[in-house]
Design a protein around this motif. Sequence first.
Motif, PDB file in Angstrom:
ATOM      1  N   ARG A 281      12.198  21.178  -2.639  1.00  0.00           N
ATOM      2  CA  ARG A 281      11.384  20.031  -3.032  1.00  0.00           C
ATOM      3  C   ARG A 281      11.634  19.644  -4.486  1.00  0.00           C
ATOM      4  N   ARG A 282      11.794  20.664  -5.348  1.00  0.00           N
ATOM      5  CA  ARG A 282      11.975  20.418  -6.788  1.00  0.00           C
ATOM      6  C   ARG A 282      13.180  19.519  -7.048  1.00  0.00           C
ATOM      7  N   TYR A 283      14.230  19.679  -6.229  1.00  0.00           N
ATOM      8  CA  TYR A 283      15.459  18.924  -6.489  1.00  0.00           C
ATOM      9  C   TYR A 283      15.694  17.763  -5.534  1.00  0.00           C
ATOM     10  N   THR A 284      14.780  17.525  -4.587  1.00  0.00           N
ATOM     11  CA  THR A 284      15.011  16.425  -3.643  1.00  0.00           C
ATOM     12  C   THR A 284      13.897  15.382  -3.603  1.00  0.00           C
ATOM     13  N   GLU A 285      12.670  15.783  -3.949  1.00  0.00           N
ATOM     14  CA  GLU A 285      11.563  14.851  -3.721  1.00  0.00           C
ATOM     15  C   GLU A 285      11.673  13.590  -4.569  1.00  0.00           C
ATOM     16  N   ASN A 286      12.146  13.706  -5.813  1.00  0.00           N
ATOM     17  CA  ASN A 286      12.280  12.501  -6.645  1.00  0.00           C
ATOM     18  C   ASN A 286      13.199  11.484  -5.980  1.00  0.00           C
ATOM     19  N   ASP A 287      14.332  11.969  -5.435  1.00  0.00           N
ATOM     20  CA  ASP A 287      15.267  11.057  -4.771  1.00  0.00           C
ATOM     21  C   ASP A 287      14.670  10.485  -3.493  1.00  0.00           C
ATOM     22  N   LEU A 288      13.958  11.323  -2.748  1.00  0.00           N
ATOM     23  CA  LEU A 288      13.321  10.842  -1.520  1.00  0.00           C
ATOM     24  C   LEU A 288      12.293   9.758  -1.835  1.00  0.00           C
ATOM     25  N   ARG A 289      11.508   9.988  -2.867  1.00  0.00           N
ATOM     26  CA  ARG A 289      10.512   8.984  -3.261  1.00  0.00           C
ATOM     27  C   ARG A 289      11.202   7.686  -3.689  1.00  0.00           C
ATOM     28  N   ALA A 290      12.287   7.814  -4.452  1.00  0.00           N
ATOM     29  CA  ALA A 290      13.012   6.617  -4.908  1.00  0.00           C
ATOM     30  C   ALA A 290      13.545   5.831  -3.718  1.00  0.00           C
ATOM     31  N   GLY A 291      14.094   6.535  -2.718  1.00  0.00           N
ATOM     32  CA  GLY A 291      14.626   5.863  -1.545  1.00  0.00           C
ATOM     33  C   GLY A 291      13.545   5.141  -0.752  1.00  0.00           C
ATOM     34  N   LYS A 292      12.412   5.789  -0.577  1.00  0.00           N
ATOM     35  CA  LYS A 292      11.306   5.165   0.155  1.00  0.00           C
ATOM     36  C   LYS A 292      10.742   3.977  -0.628  1.00  0.00           C
ATOM     37  N   ARG A 293      10.715   4.117  -1.947  1.00  0.00           N
ATOM     38  CA  ARG A 293      10.237   3.026  -2.804  1.00  0.00           C
ATOM     39  C   ARG A 293      11.171   1.817  -2.673  1.00  0.00           C
ATOM     40  N   GLU A 294      12.480   2.067  -2.699  1.00  0.00           N
ATOM     41  CA  GLU A 294      13.457   0.975  -2.595  1.00  0.00           C
ATOM     42  C   GLU A 294      13.371   0.289  -1.230  1.00  0.00           C
ATOM     43  N   ASN A 295      13.156   1.066  -0.171  1.00  0.00           N
ATOM     44  CA  ASN A 295      13.032   0.471   1.160  1.00  0.00           C
ATOM     45  C   ASN A 295      11.802  -0.433   1.244  1.00  0.00           C
ATOM     46  N   ALA A 296      10.670   0.047   0.727  1.00  0.00           N
ATOM     47  CA  ALA A 296       9.445  -0.763   0.759  1.00  0.00           C
ATOM     48  C   ALA A 296       9.614  -2.035  -0.075  1.00  0.00           C
ATOM     49  N   LEU A 297      10.262  -1.908  -1.235  1.00  0.00           N
ATOM     50  CA  LEU A 297      10.495  -3.079  -2.085  1.00  0.00           C
ATOM     51  C   LEU A 297      11.416  -4.085  -1.390  1.00  0.00           C
ATOM     52  N   ALA A 298      12.423  -3.589  -0.668  1.00  0.00           N
ATOM     53  CA  ALA A 298      13.336  -4.481   0.052  1.00  0.00           C
ATOM     54  C   ALA A 298      12.582  -5.293   1.102  1.00  0.00           C
ATOM     55  N   VAL A 299      11.640  -4.654   1.778  1.00  0.00           N
ATOM     56  CA  VAL A 299      10.817  -5.353   2.774  1.00  0.00           C
ATOM     57  C   VAL A 299       9.982  -6.444   2.093  1.00  0.00           C
TER      58      VAL A 299
ATOM     59  N   GLN B 238       0.830  -1.211   0.000  1.00  0.00           N
ATOM     60  CA  GLN B 238       0.000   0.000   0.000  1.00  0.00           C
ATOM     61  C   GLN B 238       0.864   1.261   0.000  1.00  0.00           C
ATOM     62  N   LEU B 239       1.981   1.216   0.736  1.00  0.00           N
ATOM     63  CA  LEU B 239       2.893   2.354   0.753  1.00  0.00           C
ATOM     64  C   LEU B 239       3.480   2.592  -0.634  1.00  0.00           C
ATOM     65  N   LEU B 240       3.865   1.513  -1.305  1.00  0.00           N
ATOM     66  CA  LEU B 240       4.388   1.631  -2.674  1.00  0.00           C
ATOM     67  C   LEU B 240       3.367   2.270  -3.601  1.00  0.00           C
ATOM     68  N   GLU B 241       2.126   1.823  -3.492  1.00  0.00           N
ATOM     69  CA  GLU B 241       1.067   2.375  -4.350  1.00  0.00           C
ATOM     70  C   GLU B 241       0.862   3.856  -4.073  1.00  0.00           C
ATOM     71  N   LEU B 242       0.983   4.245  -2.814  1.00  0.00           N
ATOM     72  CA  LEU B 242       0.795   5.645  -2.441  1.00  0.00           C
ATOM     73  C   LEU B 242       1.938   6.513  -2.953  1.00  0.00           C
ATOM     74  N   ILE B 243       3.164   6.030  -2.809  1.00  0.00           N
ATOM     75  CA  ILE B 243       4.330   6.791  -3.271  1.00  0.00           C
ATOM     76  C   ILE B 243       4.311   6.928  -4.786  1.00  0.00           C
ATOM     77  N   GLY B 244       3.842   5.886  -5.453  1.00  0.00           N
ATOM     78  CA  GLY B 244       3.748   5.934  -6.909  1.00  0.00           C
ATOM     79  C   GLY B 244       4.977   5.346  -7.571  1.00  0.00           C
ATOM     80  N   PRO B 245       4.854   5.003  -8.854  1.00  0.00           N
ATOM     81  CA  PRO B 245       5.972   4.402  -9.589  1.00  0.00           C
ATOM     82  C   PRO B 245       7.053   5.435  -9.890  1.00  0.00           C
ATOM     83  N   GLY B 246       8.247   4.940 -10.129  1.00  0.00           N
ATOM     84  CA  GLY B 246       9.327   5.824 -10.556  1.00  0.00           C
ATOM     85  C   GLY B 246       9.185   6.138 -12.030  1.00  0.00           C
TER      86      GLY B 246
END
Length: 201
Positions: free
Chosen positions: A98-116, A31-39
């Motif tokens: 936000r313009r220059y950091t949010e994409n990376d933050l989303r990618a990091g959170k996505r990778e953490n959720a995928l690792a779980v 559910q967290l992955l779906e909320l964050i959205g795809p890369g």
Amino acid sequence: MPGTFEPLPGGGASVALDDVEISIIRSLAVQLLELIGPGPAEDEAPADPLAQLFAEGPSEPPSDPVLKRLFPDAYRDPETPGNPHEAAEQRAHSAEFRRYTENDLRAGKRENALAVIHSLNALTPGEDGPAVLELTTAESRRWLGALNDLRLAIGARLEITEEDDTDDFYRLPDEDPRKPMVMAYLWLGGLQETLVSTLMA
């Protein structure tokens, strides 16, 4: 009784999880992955790694309260905006950051959720009891990040603030519709706390 992380010889952590616990964590991570959205799709991502590093993301904060909690403004406190000129400056700085950091933050959170999810998918629950999840130190850090994000997400849905006394949640009656979500929030908090202690040992 919630499982607790324990240190592994040579680094890393382990925890025993039964089928229900595995299913809950996996479902929440999905559910967290779906909320964050795809890369970005491969054909949309810049081929140049340097260009990819400076690719622009959104400048406005998300409208969803969970995403607002996961990706807060960096330079302003909505509760104490200050004078109008100062508030406008803070909004501009936050938008730029936000313009220059949010994409990376989303990618990091996505990778953490995928690792779980991947580590849980690799588990084989035993016939006589729970399965034992063993994580390397790097995997443990990803789990720690994901557990924190899951608690932030649930906390946002429950409208929990830092000032709230979580002891009150233990006393919720069973018929309260928030009870299952509150129990998941408290259980994940216990897992997170023991994983922090394990990594600091």
